[in-house]
Structures are given as structure tokens and as C-alpha cells.
Motif scaffolding. Structure first.
Motif, PDB file in Angstrom:
ATOM      1  N   SER A 305      43.974  54.036  41.314  1.00 26.74           N
ATOM      2  CA  SER A 305      44.413  54.556  42.526  1.00 26.74           C
ATOM      3  C   SER A 305      45.153  53.716  43.209  1.00 26.74           C
ATOM      4  CB  SER A 305      43.218  54.755  43.447  1.00 26.74           C
ATOM      5  OG  SER A 305      43.366  55.152  44.555  1.00 26.74           O
ATOM      6  N   SER A 306      46.007  53.806  44.268  1.00 16.91           N
ATOM      7  CA  SER A 306      46.917  53.020  44.903  1.00 16.91           C
ATOM      8  C   SER A 306      45.981  52.238  45.791  1.00 16.91           C
ATOM      9  CB  SER A 306      48.221  53.540  45.521  1.00 16.91           C
ATOM     10  OG  SER A 306      47.934  54.479  46.374  1.00 16.91           O
ATOM     11  N   ILE A 307      45.000  52.696  46.407  1.00 18.30           N
ATOM     12  CA  ILE A 307      43.960  51.881  47.262  1.00 18.30           C
ATOM     13  C   ILE A 307      43.890  50.376  46.752  1.00 18.30           C
ATOM     14  CG2 ILE A 307      41.671  52.465  46.011  1.00 18.30           C
ATOM     15  CD1 ILE A 307      40.624  52.786  48.775  1.00 18.30           C
ATOM     16  N   ALA A 308      44.010  50.234  45.415  1.00 17.35           N
ATOM     17  CA  ALA A 308      43.759  48.877  44.974  1.00 17.35           C
ATOM     18  C   ALA A 308      44.736  48.132  45.567  1.00 17.35           C
ATOM     19  CB  ALA A 308      43.957  48.917  43.484  1.00 17.35           C
ATOM     20  N   PHE A 309      46.241  48.610  46.122  1.00 18.34           N
ATOM     21  CA  PHE A 309      47.333  47.870  46.400  1.00 18.34           C
ATOM     22  C   PHE A 309      47.019  47.411  48.122  1.00 18.34           C
ATOM     23  CE2 PHE A 309      49.926  49.842  43.191  1.00 18.34           C
ATOM     24  CZ  PHE A 309      49.971  48.900  42.380  1.00 18.34           C
ATOM     25  N   ASP A 310      46.421  48.468  48.716  1.00 14.75           N
ATOM     26  CA  ASP A 310      46.071  48.597  50.018  1.00 14.75           C
ATOM     27  C   ASP A 310      45.100  47.307  50.354  1.00 14.75           C
ATOM     28  OD1 ASP A 310      47.740  50.509  50.540  1.00 14.75           O
ATOM     29  OD2 ASP A 310      46.348  52.066  50.087  1.00 14.75           O
ATOM     30  N   PHE A 311      43.925  47.412  49.372  1.00 12.89           N
ATOM     31  CA  PHE A 311      42.857  46.528  49.569  1.00 12.89           C
ATOM     32  C   PHE A 311      43.164  45.263  49.236  1.00 12.89           C
ATOM     33  CE2 PHE A 311      38.555  44.831  48.204  1.00 12.89           C
ATOM     34  CZ  PHE A 311      37.895  44.900  49.083  1.00 12.89           C
ATOM     35  N   ALA A 312      44.326  45.253  48.222  1.00 13.85           N
ATOM     36  CA  ALA A 312      44.734  44.035  47.793  1.00 13.85           C
ATOM     37  C   ALA A 312      44.968  42.908  49.103  1.00 13.85           C
ATOM     38  CB  ALA A 312      45.749  43.795  46.929  1.00 13.85           C
ATOM     39  N   LEU A 313      45.512  43.367  50.206  1.00 16.31           N
ATOM     40  CA  LEU A 313      45.844  42.664  51.218  1.00 16.31           C
ATOM     41  C   LEU A 313      44.611  41.884  52.010  1.00 16.31           C
ATOM     42  CD1 LEU A 313      47.875  45.463  53.142  1.00 16.31           C
ATOM     43  CD2 LEU A 313      48.896  43.367  52.310  1.00 16.31           C
ATOM     44  N   LEU A 314      43.641  41.913  51.778  1.00 15.83           N
ATOM     45  CA  LEU A 314      42.300  41.599  52.163  1.00 15.83           C
ATOM     46  C   LEU A 314      41.913  40.295  51.203  1.00 15.83           C
ATOM     47  CD1 LEU A 314      40.299  44.670  53.475  1.00 15.83           C
ATOM     48  CD2 LEU A 314      41.747  43.079  54.864  1.00 15.83           C
ATOM     49  N   GLY A 315      42.306  40.206  50.113  1.00 15.66           N
ATOM     50  CA  GLY A 315      42.084  39.202  49.084  1.00 15.66           C
ATOM     51  C   GLY A 315      40.717  39.155  48.581  1.00 15.66           C
ATOM     52  N   ARG A 316      40.300  40.432  48.799  1.00 18.03           N
ATOM     53  CA  ARG A 316      38.860  40.604  48.149  1.00 18.03           C
ATOM     54  C   ARG A 316      38.679  41.117  46.766  1.00 18.03           C
ATOM     55  NH1 ARG A 316      36.752  43.220  54.087  1.00 18.03           N
ATOM     56  NH2 ARG A 316      37.565  41.365  55.041  1.00 18.03           N
ATOM     57  N   PRO A 317      37.320  40.966  46.140  1.00 18.44           N
ATOM     58  CA  PRO A 317      37.376  41.464  44.692  1.00 18.44           C
ATOM     59  C   PRO A 317      37.727  43.092  44.350  1.00 18.44           C
ATOM     60  CG  PRO A 317      35.707  40.045  45.175  1.00 18.44           C
ATOM     61  CD  PRO A 317      36.239  40.416  46.433  1.00 18.44           C
ATOM     62  N   THR A 318      38.474  43.630  43.565  1.00 23.54           N
ATOM     63  CA  THR A 318      38.430  44.803  43.118  1.00 23.54           C
ATOM     64  C   THR A 318      38.255  44.922  41.595  1.00 23.54           C
ATOM     65  OG1 THR A 318      40.415  45.301  44.611  1.00 23.54           O
ATOM     66  CG2 THR A 318      40.403  46.450  42.712  1.00 23.54           C
ATOM     67  N   ALA A 319      37.438  45.772  41.226  1.00 21.87           N
ATOM     68  CA  ALA A 319      36.770  45.996  39.659  1.00 21.87           C
ATOM     69  C   ALA A 319      37.509  47.281  39.406  1.00 21.87           C
ATOM     70  CB  ALA A 319      35.229  46.011  39.859  1.00 21.87           C
ATOM     71  N   PHE A 320      37.742  47.327  38.106  1.00 27.69           N
ATOM     72  CA  PHE A 320      38.533  48.653  37.621  1.00 27.69           C
ATOM     73  C   PHE A 320      37.627  48.988  36.486  1.00 27.69           C
ATOM     74  CE2 PHE A 320      41.713  45.689  39.052  1.00 27.69           C
ATOM     75  CZ  PHE A 320      42.382  46.400  40.077  1.00 27.69           C
ATOM     76  N   LEU A 321      37.277  50.316  36.517  1.00 29.71           N
ATOM     77  CA  LEU A 321      36.224  51.145  36.081  1.00 29.71           C
ATOM     78  C   LEU A 321      37.032  52.309  35.338  1.00 29.71           C
ATOM     79  CD1 LEU A 321      33.633  52.024  34.527  1.00 29.71           C
ATOM     80  CD2 LEU A 321      33.142  53.195  36.704  1.00 29.71           C
ATOM     81  N   ALA A 322      37.609  52.335  34.158  1.00 26.15           N
ATOM     82  CA  ALA A 322      38.480  53.055  33.548  1.00 26.15           C
ATOM     83  C   ALA A 322      38.285  53.267  32.210  1.00 26.15           C
ATOM     84  CB  ALA A 322      40.148  52.476  33.817  1.00 26.15           C
ATOM     85  N   PRO A 323      37.291  54.349  31.728  1.00 26.14           N
ATOM     86  CA  PRO A 323      37.101  54.524  30.515  1.00 26.14           C
ATOM     87  C   PRO A 323      38.173  55.343  29.549  1.00 26.14           C
ATOM     88  CG  PRO A 323      35.715  55.866  31.856  1.00 26.14           C
ATOM     89  CD  PRO A 323      36.502  54.922  32.597  1.00 26.14           C
ATOM     90  N   ASP A 324      39.182  55.713  30.329  1.00 22.61           N
ATOM     91  CA  ASP A 324      40.123  56.751  29.764  1.00 22.61           C
ATOM     92  C   ASP A 324      41.578  56.264  29.963  1.00 22.61           C
ATOM     93  OD1 ASP A 324      40.305  57.124  32.650  1.00 22.61           O
ATOM     94  OD2 ASP A 324      40.553  59.162  32.700  1.00 22.61           O
ATOM     95  N   ALA A 325      41.442  54.838  30.093  1.00 25.41           N
ATOM     96  CA  ALA A 325      42.904  54.175  30.530  1.00 25.41           C
ATOM     97  C   ALA A 325      43.968  54.473  29.551  1.00 25.41           C
ATOM     98  CB  ALA A 325      42.658  52.698  30.588  1.00 25.41           C
ATOM     99  N   GLU A 326      43.762  54.574  28.086  1.00 27.11           N
ATOM    100  CA  GLU A 326      44.561  54.917  27.149  1.00 27.11           C
ATOM    101  C   GLU A 326      45.411  56.488  27.280  1.00 27.11           C
ATOM    102  OE1 GLU A 326      45.471  54.824  22.494  1.00 27.11           O
ATOM    103  OE2 GLU A 326      43.854  53.624  23.380  1.00 27.11           O
ATOM    104  N   ASN A 327      44.260  57.116  27.418  1.00 31.07           N
ATOM    105  CA  ASN A 327      44.680  58.654  27.602  1.00 31.07           C
ATOM    106  C   ASN A 327      45.464  58.952  28.736  1.00 31.07           C
ATOM    107  OD1 ASN A 327      44.263  61.593  26.886  1.00 31.07           O
ATOM    108  ND2 ASN A 327      43.364  61.684  28.784  1.00 31.07           N
ATOM    109  N   TYR A 328      45.047  58.341  29.976  1.00 34.66           N
ATOM    110  CA  TYR A 328      45.556  58.577  31.328  1.00 34.66           C
ATOM    111  C   TYR A 328      46.961  58.087  31.217  1.00 34.66           C
ATOM    112  CZ  TYR A 328      45.939  58.953  36.257  1.00 34.66           C
ATOM    113  OH  TYR A 328      46.440  59.561  37.669  1.00 34.66           O
ATOM    114  N   ALA A 329      47.194  56.745  30.963  1.00 31.97           N
ATOM    115  CA  ALA A 329      48.609  56.277  30.807  1.00 31.97           C
ATOM    116  C   ALA A 329      49.428  57.152  29.816  1.00 31.97           C
ATOM    117  CB  ALA A 329      48.425  54.906  30.140  1.00 31.97           C
TER     118      ALA A 329
END
Length: 401
Positions: A305-329
Motif C-alpha cells: 500500500s502507498s500508505i507506507a509513503f505517507d506514513f514515512a513522513l513521520l519517520g516511524r517504523p513501518t513493517a511489511f507483511l507480504a507472503p505473496d510478494a513474488e506473485n503480486y509483483a
């Protein structure tokens, strides 16, 4: 059953072709009013459209600004927020759209009354910095009964009418130009108006978040916000055992997990709230625009989700839970390798995620990557993006910025 898919949306568009023809004919006889601007957002009242509406109203009281509401509930809420509003699907919504000099949308022309858009100056405030391929760049866009070549031609015809597409950075601008098939001068790096609210003080947003999920005191807030998979089921809905492990983790670490499924997502997270009072639902029905509460969040968990880019403005931890990363890409397509987006920090299971969230070193690493995302994807971080978009719009219209 998913509430929206590309195939369903394309079918609806094709069935509406006679109404498009009627709207185009009507535009020949109806004069657009320079002082009339209409605004709409595909996800409800919010995003950059609301920010620009409010800024324009304060900057020039002579403008007539109208919000195009999706339904009667949104019409009521618009009134409560002090917005002048009409139903977009009614006759008044069609007339307002047909007469407006400026139409502001965040998702597509269907945010407004799509049959009255021909001949207006259209501002597309896209709802986030693209990571996954969108519009003309994504094969998913052209799912439907008709050949992809025909659907692509229809999309390209519509996107060619966009007059201004603001971008958060040159990285984002390159992607948006490609996605909409637009020349460079129509996609301008101004910053994204939807992100100004992220940088506002966290005190009011903690109260706003409490309105949605209930009192949470001083507990650490972990927001889980997965993306949309175009009708496919979300692969990370926890099992019964995982819900129990999550509940135990939250209790041991004085945390609250806020579940924010995508409005069009497929997956039932309601079981979690029954397992523990520390697991709360924040549906789009309660808080359709998530950005106004982000500064109340301590840790974000997402996938693509692009929410990661929005939240990045705060400089706080973002964790990525993505079991289907290869298939999604492979199926949806990404503008950059997923490991660049995640910093190589992604995990595939809830157990792996909980291990990250309890590790101070890992959390520092995740926060450091968020700082990197912000530096890479946001040209401006001063809370004045909306002001720049408004000035650019006036310049395009021939006014004085």
C-alpha cells in the motif's frame, strides 16, 4: 464478493457509452462558469480533494465550490462539515459537473458525474504515490469482456483530458506520466495535498482515532493496513491460533492493533476483535480517509500500500507483511523491486512480524528505512502542498498565483 473489480468497472463504463455521448453533446450548448469548481473523491469526503476545497474557499471567497457526494449519507456528512454539496448521480450533480470550469477528482472521472466532464479543466489528485502499476501501466486495468486494446484506447482517451496531475516527487511524477499517458508539463511536482494533514500535530489526531476505535490510553498503536488485490482474497487474515498469539503479544507489550482492511478487500478480520479488546476495527465506513489519523500511529504494518509513503513522513517504523510478494509483483506489476520498497525487511508470517515488533534493533532499522522512503519520494515536507497545487491551478487557468 468484492465490492469492486476492474472487470466490473469496465463493464459498467461500456454500458454507459450512450450517456457519455449525451453528456458530450450537452457540453456543446452549456457554458462553463469560471467561478464554479466541483470536487469529488472516490473513497468519500477527504484526500487531496477536501484539502484543496478548503484551501480554495479560504483563498478566494468569490469561488463557488461544490462537493459531489456519492450517496445521501455523504451528502449529510458534507453538510455537517460545512461543505456545499449535491448528489453526483442526480440531475443537479450532472448540471454542476457540466457547468464547472474545474473538476477535482482523486480516483477517476467517475468520482464526479462522469457524463458531464467533457470540456472542463480536470485536476487528478491521485490517491497516493504509486508503487503498484496503475492505469495504462497495469494489465489488471484492462480486465473485462472486450479486448484489452479497445479498453486501453478508451482509458487513454479519458486520461488525455487531464489538465493537471500533482506529484509528490519527480520519482512519482515519472510514474504518473507513464500511467496516464501525459506529457511532462501536465504532471507537476508540487507535493501531494493529501499529505499535509499527516504533518499536523498528533494531539488532535489521537482524539480522532479514539473516535473511531475507542479509548486506548497510552498504549502503543500498531496500524495494520493491507492493500487491495482486485477481488482476490487477502492472504494474511490470521488463523485462530495467530489471533491468540497476536492478543498475547499486545497484552505483553501494552499495544493496540488497529485493523484497517482495504474498503474493496476480501477477507474477514472481525474475528480478531472478539478475541481481545486490544484488537480494534477501523473500517472505511468509520474513517474513510486514513491520513488524518496517521500521526497518532506508532507503527505501521502493510504490504504494497502507498500508505507506507505517507506514513514515512513521520519517520516511524513501518513493517511489511507480504507472503505473496513474488506473485503480486508478477501479476499486478510494481514500479520498483519490492525489496527496494520494503528495504528487504518484509516477513511472510504473523509470527515473523511479531518477532520484529518486539525487537528494538529491528524497529530502529524499520524507522530508518521510513526516513529513506520519505527522502526519496517526497520533494516537500513543509505542509504546504495544497497551497502549491492551488497556485499551479490558478496559473494553468490564467489567473494570478
Amino acid at each position: 464478493m468484492p465490492s469492486f473489480t476492474f472487470a466490473r468497472g469496465n463493464a459498467t463504463t461500456l454500458l454507459s457509452l450512450p450517456l457519455y455521448a449525451f453528456g458530450r453533446l450537452a457540453s456543446v450548448f452549456v457554458r462553463r462558469r469560471d467561478a464554479l469548481w466541483v470536487f469529488a473523491c472516490g473513497s468519500g469526503i477527504g484526500e487531496g480533494a477536501l484539502a484543496l476545497y478548503r484551501h480554495a474557499r479560504a483563498a478566494d471567497p468569490a469561488l463557488r465550490l461544490v462537493w459531489l457526494a456519492r450517496d445521501r449519507d455523504e451528502l449529510v456528512r458534507a453538510g455537517e462539515l460545512g461543505l456545499t454539496a449535491v448528489l453526483r448521480s442526480g440531475w443537479r450533480g450532472f448540471r454542476m459537473t457540466l457547468r464547472a470550469r474545474v473538476i477535482v477528482v482523486t480516483h477517476g472521472l467517475g468520482d464526479a458525474n462522469r457524463f458531464g466532464t467533457h470540456g472542463a479543466f480536470i485536476v487528478q489528485l491521485w490517491h497516493g504515490i504509486p508503487l503498484k502499476r496503475i492505469q495504462l501501466d497495469s494489465p489488471a486495468t484492462f480486465r473485462g469482456a472486450l479486448p484489452a486494446r479497445m479498453l486501453r484506447a478508451l482509458y487513454r482517451k479519458n486520461t488525455a483530458r487531464l489538465g493537471l496531475v500533482p506529484a509528490a516527487s519527480e520519482v512519482s511524477a515519472v510514474r504518473l506520466r507513464s500511467a496516464f499517458g501525459l506529457p511532462a508539463e501536465r504532471v507537476v511536482v508540487t507535493g501531494d495535498p493529501r499529505d499535509d494533514v499527516v504533518l499536523e500535530p498528533s494531539g488532535p489526531t489521537r482524539a480522532l482515532l479514539a473516535d473511531g476505535i475507542g479509548d486506548y490510553g497510552s498504549a502503543r498503536i500498531i496500524l495494520f493496513a493491507p492493500t487491495w488485490r482486485d477481488g482476490d482474497a487477502d492472504p494474511v487474515v490470521p488463523t485462530a491460533a495467530e489471533w491468540e498469539a497476536i492478543a498475547a503479544f499486545l497484552e505483553a507489550n501494552d499495544s493496540v492493533l488497529v485493523l484497517r482492511p482495504h474498503p474493496h478487500g476480501v477477507g474477514d478480520y472481525r474475528t480478531g476483535a472478539a478475541v481481545s479488546s486490544r484488537i480494534r476495527m477501523l473500517s472505511a465506513d468509520v474513517q474513510n480517509d486514513i491520513n488524518p489519523v496517521l500521526s497518532a500511529v506508532d507503527v505501521l504494518v502493510t504490504d504494497y500500500s502507498s500508505i507506507a509513503f505517507d506514513f514515512a513522513l513521520l519517520g516511524r517504523p513501518t513493517a511489511f507483511l507480504a507472503p505473496d510478494a513474488e506473485n503480486y509483483a508478477a501479476t499486478r506489476g510494481l514500479y520498483e523491486p519490492y525489496r527496494e520498497f520494503s528495504g528487504g525487511n518484509e516477513v511472510a508470517t504473523w509470527a515473523g512480524l511479531l518477532a520484529l515488533l518486539v525487537d528494538p534493533v529491528a524497529l530502529d532499522r524499520l524507522a530508518g528505512h521510513a526516513v529513506h522512503l520519505a527522502a526519496t519520494h517526497h520533494e516537500y515536507r513543509d505542509g504546504r502542498n495544497t497551497e502549491r497545487v492551488y497556485a499551479e491551478l490558478l496559473t494553468r487557468l490564467g489567473g494570478q498565483a
